[in-house]
Scaffold this motif. Structure first.
Motif, mmCIF file in Angstrom:
data_model
loop_
_atom_site.group_PDB
_atom_site.id
_atom_site.type_symbol
_atom_site.label_atom_id
_atom_site.label_comp_id
_atom_site.label_asym_id
_atom_site.label_seq_id
_atom_site.Cartn_x
_atom_site.Cartn_y
_atom_site.Cartn_z
ATOM 1 N N ALA A 1 0.815 -1.224 0.000
ATOM 2 C CA ALA A 1 0.000 0.000 0.000
ATOM 3 C C ALA A 1 0.841 1.264 0.000
ATOM 4 O O ALA A 1 0.345 2.344 -0.347
ATOM 5 C CB ALA A 1 -0.920 0.008 1.220
ATOM 6 N N ALA A 2 2.107 1.172 0.358
ATOM 7 C CA ALA A 2 2.950 2.356 0.558
ATOM 8 C C ALA A 2 3.520 2.886 -0.753
ATOM 9 O O ALA A 2 3.668 2.149 -1.737
ATOM 10 C CB ALA A 2 4.089 2.029 1.511
ATOM 11 N N ASP A 3 3.867 4.180 -0.747
ATOM 12 C CA ASP A 3 4.638 4.772 -1.837
ATOM 13 C C ASP A 3 6.131 4.628 -1.585
ATOM 14 O O ASP A 3 6.916 4.533 -2.527
ATOM 15 C CB ASP A 3 4.290 6.261 -1.979
ATOM 16 C CG ASP A 3 2.887 6.477 -2.499
ATOM 17 O OD1 ASP A 3 2.648 6.117 -3.670
ATOM 18 O OD2 ASP A 3 2.040 6.981 -1.745
ATOM 19 N N ILE A 4 6.519 4.649 -0.332
ATOM 20 C CA ILE A 4 7.916 4.491 0.042
ATOM 21 C C ILE A 4 7.979 3.854 1.426
ATOM 22 O O ILE A 4 7.076 4.063 2.250
ATOM 23 C CB ILE A 4 8.664 5.843 0.030
ATOM 24 C CG1 ILE A 4 10.174 5.627 0.221
ATOM 25 C CG2 ILE A 4 8.106 6.800 1.079
ATOM 26 C CD1 ILE A 4 10.995 6.880 -0.047
ATOM 27 N N VAL A 5 9.007 3.056 1.670
ATOM 28 C CA VAL A 5 9.184 2.383 2.952
ATOM 29 C C VAL A 5 10.473 2.892 3.592
ATOM 30 O O VAL A 5 11.529 2.904 2.958
ATOM 31 C CB VAL A 5 9.254 0.850 2.784
ATOM 32 C CG1 VAL A 5 9.456 0.171 4.134
ATOM 33 C CG2 VAL A 5 7.987 0.336 2.116
ATOM 34 N N VAL A 6 10.357 3.325 4.843
ATOM 35 C CA VAL A 6 11.513 3.801 5.599
ATOM 36 C C VAL A 6 11.732 2.827 6.744
ATOM 37 O O VAL A 6 10.837 2.603 7.556
ATOM 38 C CB VAL A 6 11.289 5.228 6.154
ATOM 39 C CG1 VAL A 6 12.568 5.760 6.784
ATOM 40 C CG2 VAL A 6 10.801 6.158 5.054
ATOM 41 N N THR A 7 12.920 2.234 6.822
ATOM 42 C CA THR A 7 13.141 1.204 7.825
ATOM 43 C C THR A 7 14.617 1.042 8.116
ATOM 44 O O THR A 7 15.464 1.563 7.393
ATOM 45 C CB THR A 7 12.557 -0.144 7.348
ATOM 46 O OG1 THR A 7 12.680 -1.122 8.388
ATOM 47 C CG2 THR A 7 13.277 -0.646 6.115
ATOM 48 N N LYS A 8 14.918 0.306 9.176
ATOM 49 C CA LYS A 8 16.310 -0.049 9.448
ATOM 50 C C LYS A 8 16.776 -0.998 8.356
ATOM 51 O O LYS A 8 15.987 -1.804 7.841
ATOM 52 C CB LYS A 8 16.457 -0.669 10.824
ATOM 53 C CG LYS A 8 15.821 -2.042 11.007
ATOM 54 C CD LYS A 8 15.957 -2.515 12.437
ATOM 55 C CE LYS A 8 15.421 -3.937 12.612
ATOM 56 N NZ LYS A 8 16.260 -4.946 11.974
ATOM 57 N N PRO A 9 18.049 -0.933 7.986
ATOM 58 C CA PRO A 9 18.510 -1.693 6.817
ATOM 59 C C PRO A 9 18.857 -3.141 7.140
ATOM 60 O O PRO A 9 19.937 -3.620 6.846
ATOM 61 C CB PRO A 9 19.756 -0.905 6.384
ATOM 62 C CG PRO A 9 20.279 -0.325 7.652
ATOM 63 C CD PRO A 9 19.076 -0.007 8.502
ATOM 64 N N GLY A 10 17.920 -3.858 7.777
ATOM 65 C CA GLY A 10 18.128 -5.274 8.042
ATOM 66 C C GLY A 10 17.914 -6.101 6.790
ATOM 67 O O GLY A 10 17.170 -5.708 5.880
ATOM 68 N N GLY A 11 18.545 -7.270 6.737
ATOM 69 C CA GLY A 11 18.492 -8.076 5.538
ATOM 70 C C GLY A 11 17.103 -8.561 5.177
ATOM 71 O O GLY A 11 16.689 -8.492 4.017
ATOM 72 N N LEU A 12 16.348 -9.074 6.171
ATOM 73 C CA LEU A 12 15.016 -9.609 5.876
ATOM 74 C C LEU A 12 14.061 -8.527 5.411
ATOM 75 O O LEU A 12 13.390 -8.668 4.384
ATOM 76 C CB LEU A 12 14.469 -10.319 7.113
ATOM 77 C CG LEU A 12 14.439 -11.844 7.049
ATOM 78 C CD1 LEU A 12 13.484 -12.354 6.003
ATOM 79 C CD2 LEU A 12 15.833 -12.377 6.785
ATOM 80 N N THR A 13 13.986 -7.427 6.162
ATOM 81 C CA THR A 13 13.050 -6.362 5.802
ATOM 82 C C THR A 13 13.391 -5.783 4.435
ATOM 83 O O THR A 13 12.501 -5.548 3.610
ATOM 84 C CB THR A 13 13.069 -5.255 6.864
ATOM 85 O OG1 THR A 13 12.713 -5.811 8.134
ATOM 86 C CG2 THR A 13 12.081 -4.159 6.520
ATOM 87 N N THR A 14 14.664 -5.550 4.179
ATOM 88 C CA THR A 14 15.082 -5.014 2.879
ATOM 89 C C THR A 14 14.668 -5.957 1.762
ATOM 90 O O THR A 14 14.124 -5.523 0.733
ATOM 91 C CB THR A 14 16.602 -4.808 2.858
ATOM 92 O OG1 THR A 14 16.964 -3.865 3.868
ATOM 93 C CG2 THR A 14 17.063 -4.288 1.508
ATOM 94 N N SER A 15 14.888 -7.247 1.947
ATOM 95 C CA SER A 15 14.534 -8.224 0.921
ATOM 96 C C SER A 15 13.029 -8.280 0.699
ATOM 97 O O SER A 15 12.560 -8.412 -0.439
ATOM 98 C CB SER A 15 15.061 -9.605 1.319
ATOM 99 O OG SER A 15 16.467 -9.597 1.403
ATOM 100 N N GLU A 16 12.248 -8.185 1.777
ATOM 101 C CA GLU A 16 10.797 -8.213 1.644
ATOM 102 C C GLU A 16 10.280 -6.998 0.878
ATOM 103 O O GLU A 16 9.396 -7.114 0.025
ATOM 104 C CB GLU A 16 10.171 -8.289 3.038
ATOM 105 C CG GLU A 16 10.389 -9.636 3.722
ATOM 106 C CD GLU A 16 10.080 -9.623 5.203
ATOM 107 O OE1 GLU A 16 10.069 -10.702 5.815
ATOM 108 O OE2 GLU A 16 9.861 -8.530 5.761
#
Length: 385
Positions: free
Chosen positions: A285-300
């Motif tokens: 649903a997002a236009d952009i995702v801001v998050t910590k640069p962890g491997g799993l979250t980045t890959s998802e």
């Protein structure tokens, strides 16, 4: 990735493989999610194969679980700068010999040892380095394979007794070979759940979640522990992007969620959530995702095809502070009404408004599995592990 693991397990044929043990460790949620993705892929692809997934810390004495698991969570959430310093100071260019491992295996992780010796496992696949430190290469122990769930290589991942490694990128594979010469390494990507390949379109996700279809949306996440979400959500709101709504997923960080709800009560510029089981819907649903640069979250995020703005913290990434300080406005065309996904600096290769895999299959192509900078490959479910 799954086929490569199977070929590595048996030199004859897949039918002869006696079983696979998958081991994660509950320090955060990424290691567990990666293990669950591998487990689900085995179940879907080779349902006849006995597969067991265990959390290593669940087999340890309570005080070990508290010191190792809860200690990590306390540092990561309450003192991220200290955690970052610990991360840096424990890194080294050499492999981790972990001479203490066999003794700890016999004294503190007896239940894990019993499990390893309880049957003839074809292999032990780990998504955390601790199992490798404890038992890899031991007498009577099955061969160990390690799935590295980070985008950067730390000393603890370089276990010379591990039989095979699966990493996010060719760059990481090269770094690992430099630390562990002649190590068998496959650049397969980080395993993510199939749900991220089958995520809905942006429009469908917004309709399902009750999000304005025409509004700019920044999704702020901090992993299962909600690390840094409060500060990042406040900064996103302060960027004063016209029409921007910030959705903050706080995970298990209940205190941060409570403070954000008090601060933004009655103001729809910030929407606050706790732990969610359908995070792929919010990413879509997002236009952009801001998050910590962890491997799993980045890959998802990359598997769904949304632009990603990493923030620093926790010692796992550096050099993104200046990018964040420039603010979200630069990513939306400085108020010209453009979506972040349309901005040339943050558009993902192969992304489209569908939000999910578009016309990508679970296998994908190298173009869709890599960022333009040659970053990590991202595979979702099934044979695409």
């Amino acid at each position: 990735m799954l086929l490569k693991i199977l070929l590595h397990l048996s030199q004859e044929n897949a039918v002869s493989i006696p079983g696979v043990l998958i081991v994660s460790a509950s320090t955060g949620t990424g290691h567990r999610r990666a293990a669950e993705a591998v487990e689900d892929a085995f179940a879907e692809t080779v349902p006849w194969l006995p597969v067991k997934h265990v959390d290593l810390l669940s087999l340890a004495p309570r005080w070990v679980r508290t010191a190792y698991g809860d200690g990590f969570e306390l540092l990561a959430t309450r003192a991220p700068r200290i955690w970052g310093e610990v991360y840096r100071r424990t890194d080294a260019a050499s492999p981790d010999l972990a001479r203490w491992g066999p003794l700890a295996h016999r004294m503190l992780f007896r239940e894990f040892r019993k499990l390893l010796l309880s049957r003839e496992w074809g292999a032990c696949v780990c998504t955390h380095f601790l199992p490798g430190q404890l038992a890899a290469g031991g007498a009577g122990i099955p061969p160990f394979s390690m799935v590295i769930t980070d985008l950067t290589l730390h000393h603890f991942w370089a276990q010379p007794r591990v039989g095979r490694y699966f990493v996010a990128s060719e760059r990481l594979a090269g770094e690992l070979r430099a630390r562990v010469p002649h190590a068998p390494v496959e650049a397969t990507g980080i395993p993510v759940a199939r749900a991220f390949a089958g995520a809905p379109s942006r429009a469908a996700a917004r309709s399902e979640l009750g999000i304005d279809p025409d509004r700019l949306v920044a999704l702020v996440m901090g992993g299962g522990l909600g690390i840094g979400v409060e500060e990042t959500a406040q900064a996103a709101a302060a960027a004063l992007v016209p029409g921007l709504q910030t959705i903050a997923i706080c995970g298990r960080n209940a205190e941060a969620a409570a403070r954000l709800r008090r601060r933004w009560a009655g103001d729809d510029r910030v929407r606050v959530l706790g732990y969610v089981d359908t995070v792929e819907r919010y990413i879509a649903a997002a236009d952009i995702v801001v998050t910590k640069p962890g491997g799993l979250t980045t890959s998802e995020v990359l598997a769904i095809g949304r632009p990603l703005l990493p923030r620093s913290g926790g010692g796992k990434c550096s050099g993104v502070d200046n990018l964040w300080r420039r603010g979200l406005r630069s990513l939306v065309g400085r108020g010209r009404g453009r979506s972040p996904a349309d901005h040339p600096r943050c558009r993902s290769p192969g992304s489209d408004d569908r939000g999910g895999a578009g016309d990508r299959t679970a296998h994908g192509s190298d173009q869709n599995r890599r960022g333009r900078c040659g970053g990590p490959r991202c595979h979702a479910g099934g044979l695409a592990l």
